[in-house]
Structures are given as structure tokens and as C-alpha cells.
Design a protein around this motif. Structure first.
Motif, PDB file in Angstrom:
ATOM      1  N   ALA A   1     -11.110   2.539  14.295  1.00  0.00           N
ATOM      2  CA  ALA A   1     -10.066   3.544  14.479  1.00  0.00           C
ATOM      3  C   ALA A   1     -10.016   4.030  15.927  1.00  0.00           C
ATOM      4  N   LEU A   2     -11.203   4.210  16.528  1.00  0.00           N
ATOM      5  CA  LEU A   2     -11.267   4.639  17.922  1.00  0.00           C
ATOM      6  C   LEU A   2     -10.602   3.621  18.838  1.00  0.00           C
ATOM      7  N   TYR A   3     -10.964   2.358  18.675  1.00  0.00           N
ATOM      8  CA  TYR A   3     -10.381   1.329  19.535  1.00  0.00           C
ATOM      9  C   TYR A   3      -8.883   1.174  19.270  1.00  0.00           C
ATOM     10  N   GLY A   4      -8.492   1.244  17.993  1.00  0.00           N
ATOM     11  CA  GLY A   4      -7.068   1.171  17.683  1.00  0.00           C
ATOM     12  C   GLY A   4      -6.284   2.273  18.362  1.00  0.00           C
ATOM     13  N   ARG A   5      -6.841   3.494  18.384  1.00  0.00           N
ATOM     14  CA  ARG A   5      -6.168   4.620  19.047  1.00  0.00           C
ATOM     15  C   ARG A   5      -5.999   4.358  20.533  1.00  0.00           C
ATOM     16  N   TRP A   6      -7.079   3.903  21.202  1.00  0.00           N
ATOM     17  CA  TRP A   6      -7.016   3.757  22.647  1.00  0.00           C
ATOM     18  C   TRP A   6      -6.293   2.496  23.083  1.00  0.00           C
ATOM     19  N   MET A   7      -6.176   1.515  22.197  1.00  0.00           N
ATOM     20  CA  MET A   7      -5.322   0.367  22.497  1.00  0.00           C
ATOM     21  C   MET A   7      -3.867   0.802  22.621  1.00  0.00           C
ATOM     22  N   THR A   8      -3.465   1.784  21.817  1.00  0.00           N
ATOM     23  CA  THR A   8      -2.084   2.284  21.911  1.00  0.00           C
ATOM     24  C   THR A   8      -1.895   3.207  23.100  1.00  0.00           C
ATOM     25  N   ARG A   9      -2.999   3.589  23.762  1.00  0.00           N
ATOM     26  CA  ARG A   9      -2.926   4.462  24.933  1.00  0.00           C
ATOM     27  C   ARG A   9      -3.168   3.703  26.230  1.00  0.00           C
ATOM     28  N   GLY A  10      -3.168   2.373  26.144  1.00  0.00           N
ATOM     29  CA  GLY A  10      -3.202   1.584  27.361  1.00  0.00           C
ATOM     30  C   GLY A  10      -4.504   0.906  27.699  1.00  0.00           C
ATOM     31  N   LEU A  11      -5.588   1.172  26.975  1.00  0.00           N
ATOM     32  CA  LEU A  11      -6.844   0.492  27.267  1.00  0.00           C
ATOM     33  C   LEU A  11      -6.823  -0.916  26.665  1.00  0.00           C
ATOM     34  N   ALA A  12      -7.492  -1.835  27.347  1.00  0.00           N
ATOM     35  CA  ALA A  12      -7.490  -3.235  26.918  1.00  0.00           C
ATOM     36  C   ALA A  12      -8.770  -3.549  26.145  1.00  0.00           C
ATOM     37  N   LEU A  13      -8.591  -4.165  24.988  1.00  0.00           N
ATOM     38  CA  LEU A  13      -9.722  -4.613  24.189  1.00  0.00           C
ATOM     39  C   LEU A  13     -10.517  -5.650  24.981  1.00  0.00           C
ATOM     40  N   TYR A  14     -11.837  -5.587  24.867  1.00  0.00           N
ATOM     41  CA  TYR A  14     -12.817  -6.452  25.517  1.00  0.00           C
ATOM     42  C   TYR A  14     -13.049  -6.108  26.988  1.00  0.00           C
ATOM     43  N   ARG A  15     -12.026  -5.639  27.710  1.00  0.00           N
ATOM     44  CA  ARG A  15     -12.259  -5.213  29.085  1.00  0.00           C
ATOM     45  C   ARG A  15     -12.659  -3.742  29.137  1.00  0.00           C
ATOM     46  N   ASP A  16     -11.885  -2.885  28.481  1.00  0.00           N
ATOM     47  CA  ASP A  16     -12.167  -1.449  28.467  1.00  0.00           C
ATOM     48  C   ASP A  16     -12.885  -1.017  27.196  1.00  0.00           C
ATOM     49  N   LEU A  17     -12.729  -1.802  26.126  1.00  0.00           N
ATOM     50  CA  LEU A  17     -13.297  -1.481  24.816  1.00  0.00           C
ATOM     51  C   LEU A  17     -13.953  -2.742  24.275  1.00  0.00           C
ATOM     52  N   TRP A  18     -15.273  -2.789  24.313  1.00  0.00           N
ATOM     53  CA  TRP A  18     -15.976  -4.029  23.969  1.00  0.00           C
ATOM     54  C   TRP A  18     -16.427  -4.012  22.521  1.00  0.00           C
ATOM     55  N   ASP A  19     -16.211  -5.127  21.830  1.00  0.00           N
ATOM     56  CA  ASP A  19     -16.788  -5.339  20.502  1.00  0.00           C
ATOM     57  C   ASP A  19     -16.802  -6.825  20.228  1.00  0.00           C
ATOM     58  N   SER A  20     -17.576  -7.238  19.250  1.00  0.00           N
ATOM     59  CA  SER A  20     -17.767  -8.664  18.984  1.00  0.00           C
ATOM     60  C   SER A  20     -16.820  -9.210  17.919  1.00  0.00           C
ATOM     61  N   LYS A  21     -15.934  -8.402  17.394  1.00  0.00           N
ATOM     62  CA  LYS A  21     -15.006  -8.878  16.371  1.00  0.00           C
ATOM     63  C   LYS A  21     -13.687  -9.312  17.003  1.00  0.00           C
ATOM     64  N   PRO A  22     -12.966 -10.244  16.351  1.00  0.00           N
ATOM     65  CA  PRO A  22     -11.647 -10.636  16.851  1.00  0.00           C
ATOM     66  C   PRO A  22     -10.698  -9.441  16.880  1.00  0.00           C
ATOM     67  N   PRO A  23      -9.564  -9.567  17.569  1.00  0.00           N
ATOM     68  CA  PRO A  23      -8.703  -8.396  17.794  1.00  0.00           C
ATOM     69  C   PRO A  23      -7.906  -7.939  16.585  1.00  0.00           C
ATOM     70  N   GLY A  24      -7.798  -8.771  15.542  1.00  0.00           N
ATOM     71  CA  GLY A  24      -6.912  -8.437  14.437  1.00  0.00           C
ATOM     72  C   GLY A  24      -7.260  -7.141  13.733  1.00  0.00           C
ATOM     73  N   ILE A  25      -8.549  -6.891  13.500  1.00  0.00           N
ATOM     74  CA  ILE A  25      -8.932  -5.689  12.768  1.00  0.00           C
ATOM     75  C   ILE A  25      -8.609  -4.437  13.576  1.00  0.00           C
ATOM     76  N   PHE A  26      -8.724  -4.511  14.900  1.00  0.00           N
ATOM     77  CA  PHE A  26      -8.401  -3.348  15.734  1.00  0.00           C
ATOM     78  C   PHE A  26      -6.895  -3.104  15.769  1.00  0.00           C
ATOM     79  N   ALA A  27      -6.120  -4.198  15.772  1.00  0.00           N
ATOM     80  CA  ALA A  27      -4.662  -4.046  15.707  1.00  0.00           C
ATOM     81  C   ALA A  27      -4.242  -3.434  14.377  1.00  0.00           C
ATOM     82  N   ALA A  28      -4.907  -3.846  13.285  1.00  0.00           N
ATOM     83  CA  ALA A  28      -4.594  -3.277  11.967  1.00  0.00           C
ATOM     84  C   ALA A  28      -4.868  -1.781  11.956  1.00  0.00           C
ATOM     85  N   TYR A  29      -5.969  -1.358  12.549  1.00  0.00           N
ATOM     86  CA  TYR A  29      -6.291   0.073  12.598  1.00  0.00           C
ATOM     87  C   TYR A  29      -5.353   0.827  13.526  1.00  0.00           C
TER      88      TYR A  29
END
Length: 541
Positions: free
Chosen positions: A37-65
Motif C-alpha cells: 500500500a505504501l509503494y502503491g501510494r508513492w508510485m502515484t505521487r511520482g516515485l519510481a519502483l525499484y529506483r526510489d522504492l525497492w522490493d523484490s516482487k514484480p511490479p503488478g502487485i504494487f500497481a494493484a494496490y
């Protein structure tokens, strides 16, 4: 059963499902869900997954959140996704089972092949199993394994249809599931398992399915490359999990993992497993059962490869289990009816069979009912006004008490902001030294580093840091970041020692003296709970 009777039972099931979702809605998010949920929120605020928000899961679950959080609020995203999963899997499982039984019977009226009974059983299992006590709760709600279930079942339904467009759509659903979690790759054969025999040998259809599977994966890769994070994504999603899996494998034997998983299922969903076993027994005489058994075997292999038996890993088994339960339900009803008729005819074997079946069903129902009642009693009391939220969170256990402490920390942050006109809510940065992404989420603070948790990355000589090198470099980068762009808030976590780290985060901070000294010098404590200490940056001179 008459049409009116069936509608009444459907109405009861719908009301029970809605009531269950209402009871679950106040539950807090678990650690994983807070991170999603945290990463999903900040993805909509301009932060980039893996560069600004690191995790080992593919991007789909973060987009869903990100989508679910926008519709239902970030703190309810997991329950909103579970609601969608429950409805969608019920519809799709019922459709798949009814179609397969209808085609197999070709109009035969045998009770053990009744598509209405099969569809109803599959729908009930698929709707409620995600909330079963063995799975349900803050730790496993809205996980990738549950979110991919409607996609996999939808692909299985489409696989039974003919046409190039349908084959492409089937592949798209399977490829999309893989963007949620790579274990979905084990389910790719579903596109051929449920296809008509002639279609399995059709080269053009195979190409169409492959194109469909590739489409969402290619779109994801292009999107990551466009943001300049493809290399970081490959490192996170493909390279790091190998190191993590190696560490997990070194700590657990595969036989023990499988035994624990099987035991957990047997104790947690005995009724569903009984009906699924009844469906599996038809494999010798019924071709319709074989594809689902193969799917179940592939799913079990996917769980075993991960070497973990947390509840959400076992959710990957649920779609084929629900299908088998649907197929098995008419067989159980038929066996009960046959045993009853034999009993009426004073056949001793019929009496024995009826007694045995009744005892098995009654025992499985009693075990499962006890679990449901014990698990959901606090929910009922809380929702009916007999228990306040603080007590409810304590009764939940697991992440409940930690969530309550996180709400205390967030309240302190809001109180400070209310008296500080210079504060910029939602843009202030925070460093949480420990594994507690709920603090970022409830405090509405931007993570100060790309890592919303420090395990592996900043701790020297921890098991995972030994397999994932350059911890010293990351520590130096963290110090440089704090000196040049200091976070307004820092939270130090206590009592979070795990099997992967010998000390808790507070102790590990003392083993990082440069950071500990910087915090002591430039930050002052604001509030302390059992697990967290919140520190605020001192005013600049």
C-alpha cells in the motif's frame, strides 16, 4: 431442489459473504500489505519502483494496490482486493466447473455429475476460502497469490473456448498473473490443459497463447525501461530472490516444508479438502479431472520451490482445489443418496457407508466451524459495539498490537504538524530503522531511502547481507543521504529479531555507531511505545 430453493440458498450465501467482508474491514494491514500500500501510494505521487522504492516482487502487485488504494483508501486496499478476489473466483470457478461437467455428461441426469451442485460447491469454496482462518487475516489478505487467482481461473475458462482472439486473451491473463508474482509461471500450462484436444495440437493457437503471455510482460519491461529502472528491476526481481531462496533453503528441509504445509491445510480447511479428494478420486474414469490434478501438482511445485509455508504461499493451491471440490461435491451427494437408499432397503453395507460419510463430514465441519468461530468472535463483538478498537487490535494478535502502536506514532506526527505551519504533510521524509512499513503509511511520510526496511541492506554480517554484498557501500550512502537531505522523522524499532537477524533493530543500530551518533546529535525523542521510538529532527540553528 426447486428454483426458488436455489435462489434462497444463493441469497443466504451472498448475505454471509457480505457480512464476512464487513467483519474483516476494520482489520489492520500486515507487514507485506503495508509495504504494498505504501509503494502503491508513492508510485502515484511520482516515485519510481525499484529506483526510489525497492522490493523484490514484480511490479503488478504494487500497481494493484495503487488502484485499490485510490478506490478504497490505502489502509483498506488489501480487504478491497480480497473482496474482488472472492466475487471473481466464485463466478469463474462455478463457470469452469459447470461447463466441464455439462460437457462430460452430455445431458445425462446422474446425480454425481449434476452441474448445479458442482457449480454451487465451487462458488462457495472460491468465495469463502480466502477468508478462512488458516488464510484470512492481516498477514495474508491481498497477497499476490490471491490476486492472481481470478486471472488464472479466467485463463482456464478461456482455454476451453476456440478462436484466436480467445487464445490471446487467455495468454494475456496468464502473463498478467506473472507480473504479480513469478510463481504464476508454474500455471502457464493451464492454457493447454483445459483446451479441447484438437486445440492442443493447433500450432496457430499455441502461437496466439504465447503472444498473449508475452504481451503484458513486454509492456512491463518497456515501461520499466522508459523510467530508467529496468536494470534495478532485474536485480531486484530475478537476482536477489536467488540469494534469498538460497538462505531459506539452507534453513529448512524440503520434506519438512511440505509436511508443514500439508498439515496446515488439513487442519485449516478439512471440509474443502474432503470434497476436493472426492473429486480427485474420479481421475481414472473422468477425463475432466486430469487437467485440474496436473494444475494442482504444478501449484504444489511452485509452493515447494519457495521453501516457505506462510499462509499466503499456500493460497497458490486454492484455484485447482476449489475446482476439485466442485467436481467432488456431486459425487459426495450421490454417495450419500445411494447409502440412504441402501439403508432404507435395510442393507447393512449402506448403513455403514452412510454412517461413515456422515461422521467424516460432521467431523470436518465441526473442526472448521470451531476455527471460524474462534477467529471471528472478536470481529463480531467489535462490530456490534462490544469491544473498542484498541482491544480489538490486541485480540487480533500478530500485526494488531504493532498497528495500534503505529497509530500512536502517526497521531504524534499529526499533532506536531498541526502546530508547525512549515510542515508539508505527505512530503516529509522518514527513516524507519527496522521492518515496519506501516509507520510510513500511517504517518504519510516519504521513505528517506529506497529501502522501506533495513534488513539485508544495512546490517553487516547478517545471513542475507553475506549473500547480497555491498552492505558497507549502502551504509555509507545512507550516511551521506542523512547528512545532505536529513529526514524529518526517524523511528527506531525494538523487538523485531527474526531468524534472519540475530539482534533486533535497536541493537543493530548500536553496531552502526556513525548513524547512532548522528541520530543522538541531531534528533530528539517525541514518543516511545513498546516497539517504537519516534524522533524528530532538532530545529536548525
Amino acid at each position: 431442489m426447486s428454483g426458488m430453493g436455489r435462489r434462497a440458498w444463493i441469497g443466504i450465501a451472498v448475505v454471509a459473504f457480505a457480512l464476512l467482508q464487513w467483519l474483516r474491514w476494520p482489520e489492520p494491514l500486515g507487514i507485506d500489505q503495508s509495504l504494498f500500500a505504501l509503494y502503491g501510494r508513492w508510485m502515484t505521487r511520482g516515485l519510481a519502483l525499484y529506483r526510489d522504492l525497492w522490493d523484490s516482487k514484480p511490479p503488478g502487485i504494487f500497481a494493484a494496490y495503487a488502484v485499490a488504494g485510490g478506490l478504497a483508501g490505502a489502509t483498506h486496499a488489501a480487504w478491497f482486493l480480497d473482496l474482488i478476489v472472492g466475487v471473481a473466483t466464485a463466478i469463474l470457478a462455478a463457470k469452469l466447473v459447470a461447463d466441464r461437467i455439462s460437457r462430460a455428461t452430455a445431458g445425462a441426469g446422474s446425480l454425481d455429475r449434476d452441474p448445479r451442485i458442482a457449480a454451487s460447491a465451487a462458488a462457495l469454496c472460491a468465495a469463502f476460502i480466502w477468508s478462512a482462518p488458516v488464510f484470512g487475516g492481516p498477514l495474508v489478505a491481498g497477497q499476490a497469490e490471491s490476486c492472481m487467482a481470478p486471472l488464472l481461473l479466467g485463463a482456464a475458462v478461456l482455454a476451453t473456448r476456440r478462436g484466436t482472439g480467445t487464445a490471446i486473451a487467455c495468454g494475456v491473463l496468464l502473463g498478467t498473473a506473472a507480473t504479480l508474482k513469478l510463481v504464476a509461471l508454474f500455471a502457464l500450462p493451464v492454457a493447454w490443459l483445459y483446451a479441447p484436444p484438437a486445440a492442443r495440437r493447433d500450432g496457430r493457437r499455441t502461437i496466439a497463447v504465447a503472444i498473449g503471455i508475452a504481451a503484458p510482460l513486454v509492456v512491463t519491461i518497456v515501461a520499466l525501461a522508459a523510467r530508467g529502472v529496468l536494470h534495478d528491476a532485474v536485480q531486484a526481481v530475478l537476482v536477489y530472490p536467488r540469494a534469498y531462496a538460497a538462505e531459506i533453503a539452507s534453513r529448512s528441509a524440503l520434506a519438512g516444508v511440505l509436511a508443514r504445509g500439508g498439515t496446515r491445510l488439513f487442519r485449516g480447511i478439512p471440509l474443502a479438502l474432503f470434497f476436493a479428494a472426492a473429486g480427485a478420486t474420479a481421475w481414472r474414469s473422468e477425463r475432466r479431472v486430469a487437467p485440474t490434478l496436473i494444475w494442482l501438482g504444478l501449484a504444489a511445485a511452485g509452493v515447494a520451490v519457495q521453501r516457505q509455508v506462510a499462509g499466503y504461499h499456500l493460497l497458490f493451491l486454492m484455484p485447482p482445489l476449489c475446482i476439485l471440490a466442485g467436481i467432488g461435491a456431486p459425487r459426495v451427494v450421490h454417495a450419500l443418496a445411494a447409502a440412504w437408499r441402501a439403508t432404507q432397503a435395510r442393507d447393512a453395507r449402506g448403513t455403514g457407508a452412510l454412517t461413515g460419510l456422515a461422521l467424516v463430514i460432521a467431523l470436518a465441519t465441526a473442526v472448521e466451524a470451531r476455527l471460524w468461530i474462534r477467529h471471528y468472535t472478536p470481529h463480531v463483538v467489535h462490530r456490534t459495539g462490544g469491544m473498542d478498537r484498541a482491544t480489538f487490535l490486541q485480540r487480533l494478535g500478530g500485526p494488531g498490537p504493532l498497528w495500534a502502536e503505529a497509530e500512536t506514532i502517526a497521531a504524534s506526527i499529526r499533532a506536531t504538524r498541526s502546530t508547525d505551519n512549515a510542515a508539508n504533510p505527505g512530503r516529509e521524509s522518514m527513516l524507519v530503522w527496522g521492518l515496519a512499513p506501516s509507520l510510513y503509511l500511517l504517518g504519510d511520510c516519504r521513505p528517506a531511502t529506497r529501502y522501506a526496511f533495513h534488513q539485508t541492506f544495512y546490517v553487516l554480517d547478517s545471513p542475507l547481507s553475506l549473500r547480497w554484498p555491498d552492505a558497507v557501500t549502502r551504509r555509507n550512502d545512507l550516511l551521506a543521504l542523512i547528512q545532505h537531505d536529513p529526514p524529518r522523522w526517524i523511528v527506531v524499532v525494538r523487538g523485531d529479531r527474526s531468524g534472519l537477524e540475530a539482534q533486533d533493530s535497536a541493537h543493530e543500530l548500536q553496531l552502526f555507531p556513525a548513524l547512532a551518533q548522528h541520530i543522538d546529535r541531531d534528533y530528539e525523542p517525541r514518543v516511545t511505545t513498546a516497539s517504537y521510538t519516534l524522533l524528530l529532527q532538532k530545529p536548525m540553528n
